[in-house]
Write a protein that holds these residues in place. Structure first.
Motif, short mmCIF file in Angstrom:
data_model
loop_
_atom_site.label_atom_id
_atom_site.label_comp_id
_atom_site.label_asym_id
_atom_site.label_seq_id
_atom_site.Cartn_x
_atom_site.Cartn_y
_atom_site.Cartn_z
N GLY A 115 0.81 -1.20 0.00
CA GLY A 115 0.00 0.00 0.00
C GLY A 115 0.84 1.25 0.00
N GLU A 116 2.04 1.14 0.59
CA GLU A 116 2.99 2.26 0.58
C GLU A 116 3.96 2.07 -0.57
N CYS A 117 4.31 3.15 -1.21
CA CYS A 117 5.17 3.08 -2.40
C CYS A 117 6.49 2.39 -2.07
N CYS A 142 2.00 1.73 -14.12
CA CYS A 142 1.64 0.82 -13.02
C CYS A 142 1.00 1.53 -11.82
N PHE A 143 1.49 2.69 -11.48
CA PHE A 143 1.01 3.33 -10.26
C PHE A 143 -0.50 3.60 -10.27
N VAL A 151 -1.39 8.70 -6.62
CA VAL A 151 -0.55 8.33 -7.76
C VAL A 151 0.55 9.34 -8.01
N GLN A 152 0.18 10.60 -8.19
CA GLN A 152 1.16 11.62 -8.53
C GLN A 152 2.17 11.83 -7.42
N ALA A 153 1.70 11.77 -6.19
CA ALA A 153 2.63 11.93 -5.06
C ALA A 153 3.65 10.79 -5.04
N ARG A 156 10.70 9.65 -8.32
CA ARG A 156 11.61 10.48 -9.12
C ARG A 156 12.62 11.19 -8.23
N GLN A 157 12.15 11.73 -7.10
CA GLN A 157 13.05 12.44 -6.20
C GLN A 157 14.09 11.50 -5.61
#
Length: 507
Positions: free
Chosen positions: A256-258, A280-281, A290-292, A298-299
């Motif tokens: 559930g967590e990225c 996928c996200f 999703v965007q977060a 990326r960061q």
């Protein structure tokens, strides 16, 4: 506890070796596990080279990894701000999910397991079962057992038994003592369950390989599983809904967590790059996350790249080129002008050294931006590569466009995502703790396990030949006798045996 090392060697080949087989006595607290792992690293002299530690999801392992993170961070700077140090095994998480799902049909599984055992127990029953199979013209011939502790084995047993679902009622008519024949409704449930478990089984086989990269395959398989669970969440069968709901609960608990590791590894596959998380996200996470999560990955990726740049610049500076100026000007040889000449040469050397270390690693666009702008490997025209079966490691080895990214990719892609590698160590022989080995001292087991793994790798031996089963067991006493004299002699014994059996694929 088996400790296995995974790394990319100087020839860009994926390597794994058993480093130790450690006896950890009860109650096996996290601090004891951490101490055992760290001692093993000290013995091998690699305590400053550890990048990640991969374990299953036991609570004592969590404690051990917290202790190890603090210890290793004192010896070296763990990259990615220590975010990639603790890796949870994907295959173990899949196992937990499937076990929750299988709990919905435990009674059916019990009946099928008992049926398989009942048929195979007596030769006469097997003959009766075989006659019915022949009458129905079924291609399959044999029922298979399962290991109760391995869900993939249970799935294979169910899938095999399902092919004989027409045979069992007829067998019941011929055997009055057979009282646990599954009903038609039971077989329908098994069929639906197997359709779900088949996806998990395929995913487990893909990510459980030990001779090829698996970290870059992680994200796509997780996405495929999430799509399956979402599609079955509203199934017309209530028991399937309940089963899927339990599996989704476990999915959300662990994924559930990225997951930064599986995302970064996928991005470093030239077939996927940044587009893989864009695809996928949205299928894995709620839309509002999703965007977060994309920004988070990326960061983390760019932060990791900056750390590799700093390491590259530091190593280049430490081994920077020396500067020598040769001149034909006779004036430079005079003592009166030597001072001014040396001042000029020293200033030029400093500038050239600065350019040599800074210019290659600080272009107008960094390597990550260039990597993303080049597009996916599948989009390249006239490509003769097998894109589906592409070895990402070979691609990074052959590329000459980047200086820093290949090192970063090698470190990330070497991370294993499956616990099967360690389980396979204990399954190297048919009977690991039989009457021949039950009394072996921990140090003896350590020597046997490590020497066997290294010697098999040395001679390219992968599979056990059943024809050598008795011969192998006859030599066990020889190994133990040799170990009592000199532990090093076991390596000689293994080596000589493997040389004789090299053509037989004995393991």
């Amino acid at each position: 506890m088996v400790i296995t090392g995974h790394w990319i060697d100087t020839q860009w080949r994926l390597q794994k070796r058993v480093l130790n087989s450690v006896h950890v006595p009860p109650p096996r607290l996290g601090i004891a596990i951490a101490d055992a792992i760290y001692k093993c690293m000290l013995d091998w002299g690699i305590e400053t080279k550890i990048y990640t530690v991969s374990v299953d999801n036991a609570s004592n392992n969590d404690t051990a990894l917290r202790c190890l993170k603090d210890t290793f961070s004192r010896n070296k700077c763990l990259l990615a701000k220590e975010k990639l140090f603790h890796v949870r095994y994907c295959a173990h998480i899949l196992n937990l999910m499937v076990q929750d799902g299988l709990s919905e049909i435990q009674e059916i599984i019990h009946d099928i397991r008992a049926s398989v055992e009942f048929v195979n127990k007596i030769e006469g029953r097997r003959l009766i079962f075989g006659e019915i199979v022949y009458q129905l013209r079924l291609p399959e011939k044999v029922l298979i057992y399962d290991y109760k502790t391995r869900w993939n084995s249970t799935y294979e047993m169910l899938a095999c038994a399902l092919k004989f679902h027409e045979v069992f009622p007829r067998f019941k008519d011929r055997e009055s003592s057979y009282t646990f024949c599954p009903s038609t409704e039971d077989w329908e449930k098994v069929k639906k369950v197997c359709s779900i478990l088949g996806v998990f089984w395929n995913a487990t086989h893909i990510i459980s390989g030990s001779d090829y990269l698996t970290a870059n395959l992680y994200l796509n398989e997780v996405c495929r599983i999430k799509m399956l669970l979402d599609s079955k969440a509203n199934d017309e069968d209530n028991f399937i809904q309940l089963m899927v709901w339990k599996m989704k609960m476990k999915f959300d608990k662990y994924w559930g967590e990225c997951n930064l590791m599986m995302s970064i590894a996928a991005i470093l596959d030239p077939r996927l790059k940044i587009r893989v998380i864009n695809y996928c996200f949205p299928l894995i996470y709620p839309l509002y996350e999703v965007q977060a999560n994309i920004n988070k990955v990326r960061q983390a990726l760019y932060d990791l790249y900056v750390e590799y740049v700093e390491v590259h610049v530091s190593s280049s500076r430490d081994s920077g080129p020396s500067c020598q100026i040769v001149t034909n000007d006779p004036v430079s040889k005079s003592s009166s002008s030597s001072s001014s000449t040396m001042t000029h040469v020293t200033g030029m050397c400093e500038f050239l050294s600065h350019i040599a270390t800074v210019e290659p690693v600080q272009p107008e666009k960094n390597e990550l931006d260039i990597y993303f702008e080049d597009g996916l490997l599948t989009a390249m025209e006239k490509s003769s590569l097998d894109i589906v079966n592409l070895d990402a490691l070979k691609w990074w080895k052959s590329t000459t466009k980047y200086k820093i990214l290949p090192k970063m990719a090698a470190d990330i892609l070497a991370i294993p995502v499956s616990t099967v590698v360690f389980e396979a160590t204990f399954s190297a022989r048919t009977r690991v703790l039989d009457s021949y080995r039950a009394s072996l001292a921990p140090e003896t087991v350590e020597m046997l396990m490590c020497a066997g793994d290294w010697c098999r790798k040395l001679h390219g031996v992968k599979k056990r030949d059943k024809a050598f089963f008795d011969y192998d067991h006859a030599l066990v006493g020889v190994y133990v006798g040799l170990l009592s004299v000199d532990g090093l002699l076991v390596v000689v014994a293994f080596t000589q045996l493997l040389k004789k059996c090299q053509g037989s694929e004995m393991c």
